[in-house]
Design an enzyme around this catalytic site. Structure first.
Site, PDB file in Angstrom:
ATOM      1  CG  LEU A  32      -2.037  -1.221   1.072  1.00 22.58           C
ATOM      2  CD1 LEU A  32      -2.708  -0.902   2.590  1.00 22.58           C
ATOM      3  CD2 LEU A  32      -2.889  -0.842   0.034  1.00 22.58           C
ATOM      4  N   GLY A  33       1.993   1.225   0.546  1.00 23.21           N
ATOM      5  CA  GLY A  33       2.824   2.365   0.600  1.00 23.21           C
ATOM      6  C   GLY A  33       4.046   2.102   1.344  1.00 23.21           C
ATOM      7  N   GLY A  35       7.428   4.283   3.755  1.00 23.26           N
ATOM      8  CA  GLY A  35       8.001   5.624   4.139  1.00 23.26           C
ATOM      9  C   GLY A  35       9.265   5.347   4.761  1.00 23.26           C
ATOM     10  N   GLY A  36       9.999   6.448   5.532  1.00 25.72           N
ATOM     11  CA  GLY A  36      10.944   6.357   6.390  1.00 25.72           C
ATOM     12  C   GLY A  36      11.400   5.248   7.216  1.00 25.72           C
ATOM     13  CG  MET A  37      10.259   5.949  10.985  1.00 27.27           C
ATOM     14  SD  MET A  37       9.259   6.580  12.548  1.00 27.27           S
ATOM     15  CE  MET A  37       9.063   4.877  13.174  1.00 27.27           C
ATOM     16  N   GLY A  38       8.569   2.588   7.862  1.00 23.43           N
ATOM     17  CA  GLY A  38       8.149   1.386   7.816  1.00 23.43           C
ATOM     18  C   GLY A  38       7.175   1.225   6.339  1.00 23.43           C
ATOM     19  CB  VAL A  40       1.276   0.532   4.922  1.00 23.86           C
ATOM     20  CG1 VAL A  40       0.033  -0.149   5.192  1.00 23.86           C
ATOM     21  CG2 VAL A  40       1.698   1.563   5.694  1.00 23.86           C
ATOM     22  CE  LYS A  54       3.187   3.125   9.875  1.00 24.86           C
ATOM     23  NZ  LYS A  54       2.575   4.249  10.049  1.00 24.86           N
ATOM     24  CG  ASP A 153       2.220  13.945   8.581  1.00 26.42           C
ATOM     25  OD1 ASP A 153       2.464  14.920   7.918  1.00 26.42           O
ATOM     26  OD2 ASP A 153       2.634  12.999   8.219  1.00 26.42           O
TER      27      ASP A 153
END
Length: 382
Positions: A32-33, A35-38, A40, A54, A153
């Protein structure tokens, strides 16, 4: 897997070679996506439901600070009413994916499209759709704030448009108002440049009013098809948010436009609250706002920032301000998974003299802005 992949919703990415095939016993279907930390994933649980899973990146699994932040995210997301976000279904650790155990969180999979994608593909929203989304997001913020949280955010990629209305997702950097932990070091903030309130950019505390400012930015983007403070390097955008007035050219006139403008006041005390937005968006509020909107009741914790922002104009109030990395999304794909790390160095603010003459803060003096030295660091995933 191929037969499953053919039935996946549009926009779901295929698993990559380094991705696991299961997490916590759930079969992964796609991405699904990230990012910098994890990352999904879309998965199927033991009940046959499609869910969002996630995880933090394996390289961060042994980092106590990241694990603590992830635990905070699970806890915070679980505090919010499920009608306005992705419902948390469970969490745990998978010992087969990391020696320390790989933390994961399971939430409902929200079928829909992000506001960012909707505007990118189709342009500004019609006024009727814009009004509906304004009500839905304001309602979600009211529920988030009622739960004692600040989202911190809110941006187009974190609003998913569904048949049942907009959902606000990703509580990766949300902060509980009753908690002193923020998981940042002194002189740093987490968020996305261009979607953060000016008081946060100058080192102030993120409060519910910061989410209201982001709501105004979100509605301006949805109504005009562009960011109210423009595009560009993170530092330049942050400067414009602090100093300049938003570009709202093309924003529909009328009560909704007035509410958007009032939510973008530089002083957080001059912004409406989420419940006030809701009330004024659905009825009586439209009867008496031809002029300036009424001043909202003070919110605890804003007093010292009001003085900072109004007396002598806005100043960069920290010696080093770092705009950090935003997490990937549970239940939706991130449109901007990482953000450049930007360091802003500024002189200590001078002692102000005189009284503020109005509610709109002035610009940072030119000599102060000339003293600001940007240092753009490399993109980093962490």
């Amino acid at each position: 897997m191929s037969s499953v992949q053919e039935t996946l919703p549009a926009g779901i990415q295929s698993l990559e070679l380094e991705d696991p095939v299961t997490v916590g016993g759930m079969a992964l279907l796609g991405r699904l996506g990230t990012g910098g930390m994890g990352t999904v994933f879309l998965a199927e649980d033991d009940l046959g439901r499609r869910v969002a899973v996630k995880t933090i990146h394996p390289r961060l699994a042994a980092d106590k600070a990241f694990r603590a932040r992830f635990e905070d995210e699970v806890r915070n997301a679980g505090r919010v009413a499920s009608f306005c976000t992705a419902q948390i279904l469970g969490h745990g650790e998978d010992p087969g994916l990391h020696p320390s155990g790989l933390p994961y969180m399971v939430s409902e999979f929200i079928g829909g499209v992000s506001l960012a994608r909707r505007v990118h593909e189709s342009g500004p929203l019609p006024v009727s759709d814009l009004h509906g989304i304004a009500v839905g997001v304001a309602t979600a913020l009211a529920a988030i704030h009622e739960a004692g949280l600040v989202h911190r955010d809110l941006k187009p990629s974190n609003v998913v448009l569904t048949l049942s209305g907009p959902r606000v997702i990703d509580f990766g950097i949300a902060r509980a108002l009753d908690s002193n932990s923020s998981w940042t070091t002194t002189g740093t903030v987490l968020g996305t440049p261009g979607w953060m309130a000016p008081e946060v950019l100058v080192g102030g505390k993120a409060t519910p009013a910061a989410d209201i400012f982001a709501w105004g930015l979100l509605m301006a983007y949805a109504g005009t098809g562009r960011s109210a403070f423009g595009e560009g390097q993170a530092l330049d955008v942050a400067r414009r948010v602090v100093q300049d007035q938003p570009d709202l050219t093309g924003l529909p006139d009328g009560p909704l436009g007035q509410l958007i403008r009032s939510s973008l006041c530089k002083d957080p005390l001059d912004r409406p609250s989420a419940p006030e937005l809701m009330m004024r968006l659905v009825g009586r509020e439209f009867q008496g706002i031809a002029g300036p909107p009424p001043e909202p009741a003070p919110v605890r914790g804003f007093g010292r920032y009001r003085k900072q922002l109004l007396v002598g104009g806005l100043m960069l109030a920290v010696a080093a301000l770092t705009v950090g990395v935003s997490l990937a999304l549970p239940g939706g794909a991130s449109d901007d998974a990482t953000v450049p790390m930007v360091t802003v160095q500024a002189p200590a603010p001078e002692k102000a003299s005189g009284k503020a003459s109005g509610k709109t803060p002035g610009k940072v003096p030119a000599d102060r802005m000339n003293a600001v030295t940007p240092e753009l660091k490399k993109h980093r995933n962490r």
